[in-house]
Design a protein around this motif. Sequence first.
Motif, PDB file in Angstrom:
ATOM      1  N   VAL A 151       0.867  -1.334   0.007  1.00 17.71           N
ATOM      2  CA  VAL A 151       0.118  -0.047  -0.067  1.00 17.71           C
ATOM      3  C   VAL A 151       0.840   1.294   0.053  1.00 17.71           C
ATOM      4  O   VAL A 151       0.764   1.902  -0.574  1.00 17.71           O
ATOM      5  CB  VAL A 151      -0.816   0.011   1.079  1.00 17.71           C
ATOM      6  CG1 VAL A 151      -1.712   1.064   1.393  1.00 17.71           C
ATOM      7  CG2 VAL A 151      -1.854  -1.182   0.926  1.00 17.71           C
ATOM      8  N   TYR A 152       1.762   1.272   0.943  1.00 21.24           N
ATOM      9  CA  TYR A 152       2.699   2.510   0.796  1.00 21.24           C
ATOM     10  C   TYR A 152       3.576   2.557  -0.359  1.00 21.24           C
ATOM     11  O   TYR A 152       3.881   3.632  -0.875  1.00 21.24           O
ATOM     12  CB  TYR A 152       3.752   2.325   2.193  1.00 21.24           C
ATOM     13  CG  TYR A 152       3.074   2.449   3.464  1.00 21.24           C
ATOM     14  CD1 TYR A 152       1.735   2.788   3.559  1.00 21.24           C
ATOM     15  CD2 TYR A 152       3.865   2.565   4.505  1.00 21.24           C
ATOM     16  CE1 TYR A 152       1.057   3.121   4.862  1.00 21.24           C
ATOM     17  CE2 TYR A 152       3.309   2.907   5.978  1.00 21.24           C
ATOM     18  CZ  TYR A 152       1.986   2.857   6.035  1.00 21.24           C
ATOM     19  OH  TYR A 152       1.320   3.228   7.391  1.00 21.24           O
ATOM     20  N   HIS A 153       4.005   1.325  -0.921  1.00 23.95           N
ATOM     21  CA  HIS A 153       4.774   1.404  -2.277  1.00 23.95           C
ATOM     22  C   HIS A 153       3.944   2.055  -3.134  1.00 23.95           C
ATOM     23  O   HIS A 153       4.489   2.917  -4.031  1.00 23.95           O
ATOM     24  CB  HIS A 153       5.244  -0.081  -2.469  1.00 23.95           C
ATOM     25  CG  HIS A 153       6.143  -0.177  -3.637  1.00 23.95           C
ATOM     26  ND1 HIS A 153       7.059  -1.099  -3.656  1.00 23.95           N
ATOM     27  CD2 HIS A 153       6.484   0.715  -4.565  1.00 23.95           C
ATOM     28  CE1 HIS A 153       7.779  -1.078  -4.648  1.00 23.95           C
ATOM     29  NE2 HIS A 153       7.340  -0.007  -5.240  1.00 23.95           N
ATOM     30  N   VAL A 154       2.796   1.652  -3.359  1.00 22.31           N
ATOM     31  CA  VAL A 154       1.965   2.019  -4.521  1.00 22.31           C
ATOM     32  C   VAL A 154       1.559   3.631  -4.412  1.00 22.31           C
ATOM     33  O   VAL A 154       1.689   4.355  -5.280  1.00 22.31           O
ATOM     34  CB  VAL A 154       0.784   1.308  -4.739  1.00 22.31           C
ATOM     35  CG1 VAL A 154      -0.358   1.785  -5.530  1.00 22.31           C
ATOM     36  CG2 VAL A 154       0.953  -0.134  -5.175  1.00 22.31           C
ATOM     37  N   SER A 155       1.201   4.007  -3.077  1.00 25.26           N
ATOM     38  CA  SER A 155       0.823   5.444  -2.892  1.00 25.26           C
ATOM     39  C   SER A 155       1.881   6.128  -3.038  1.00 25.26           C
ATOM     40  O   SER A 155       1.662   7.623  -3.577  1.00 25.26           O
ATOM     41  CB  SER A 155       0.411   5.339  -1.393  1.00 25.26           C
ATOM     42  OG  SER A 155      -0.162   6.647  -0.948  1.00 25.26           O
TER      43      SER A 155
END
Length: 394
Positions: free
Chosen positions: A372-376
């Motif tokens: 989630v953090y990566h994509v965001s």
Amino acid sequence: MTSPVLDTIMERAEEIRALGSVNEQLGRLDDKAAKVLRDSGMIRMLQPASYGGMEAHPREFAEAVMQIAALDGSTGWIAGIVGIHPWEMAMADPRVQQEIWGEDPDVWIASPYAPMGIARPVDGGYVFNGRWQFSSGTDHCDWIFLGAMLGDADGNMVTPPVGLHLILPRSDYEIVEGSWEVAGLKGTGSKDIIVRDAFVPDYRAIEFAKVIDGSQAREAGLTNPTYLVPFSCAFPLGITSAVIGMAEGALAHHLAYQRDRVSIVGTKIKDDPYVLYAISEAAEEIAASRTRLLDFVCRMHDEAAAGREVSFGERAAGRRTQVRAAWRAVQAMNEIVVRSGGNAMRTDNPIQRFWRDAHVGLSHAIHVPGAVYHVSALTDLDIEPPQGPMRSMI
């Protein structure tokens, strides 16, 4: 914000709180606890009005889940997970809605959505097989949503993969007793489910991609903005709200416990500046978690009400908010629990149960921050994230 559901919950707060240890001992929600949820209308908050539902604002739903979870983690968890299923059922074929709620609008629907089964197409529907873990509240449910991958005529998964949500009655699946032996959230009864060669008519199938992109709700003719918020906002909402509520419950018990406590070295806690500092910091962090999650939900609802499509980047940022809210609340809770003294870990002290429940809740797949953090971050950098699993819950 107040609502009839919240009012009923507060009226029966002591009953919910007292049943927490009973739920844990049973390894599922006690029948009395389930009746409180039914009587309050909690599970009908997101249900279509045509079947006795309230079509409530998702903020109201989240606040109700938090309040229940602050009384008992397992009851709050069931409220959040079972309570979200009528939201998706509103998008399903009217025939299956009638089958489920036509005679009784208080029928509950279980899950999980994890695609652990294969649906092999046959004339008129699918032959379905699989085994799933983590079916929360399943003992009190008469129908179930199960995640599946579309198979070919031989039962092998097709490529590119196609995800489905299939809807089955209680007679078509087995609940595996003894499959929920865990450290926390024991009272949720989140047992395994087995399906063997069940026939699922095609009108009881929903294509997952259409739920994710919002087209399923539009094709169903839904106009209430509650049903037009993204799945990646609605589905995690009940789970994260429950975790934040558990942290609030731990804080409330910590405050009550510390008020007159004297430490082993003879210091009154009210005179210990270090513990007081931790209490204030934790209280603010937990409050910030609540505020951020509710603000995010309201923004998504406002976007839907205005007829604007929420972009992938906005959905990714929303998932980041939701994940961080859960982690922030649990980390803050840790700071006060470790300052509660050894007696807080005794089984008759509710603090330790909230602590265990919240950590198990934090381990749910929707709270894993990595992808989630990566994509965001990539979307913040205006870089298109790669296709594949990293985007699956966004």
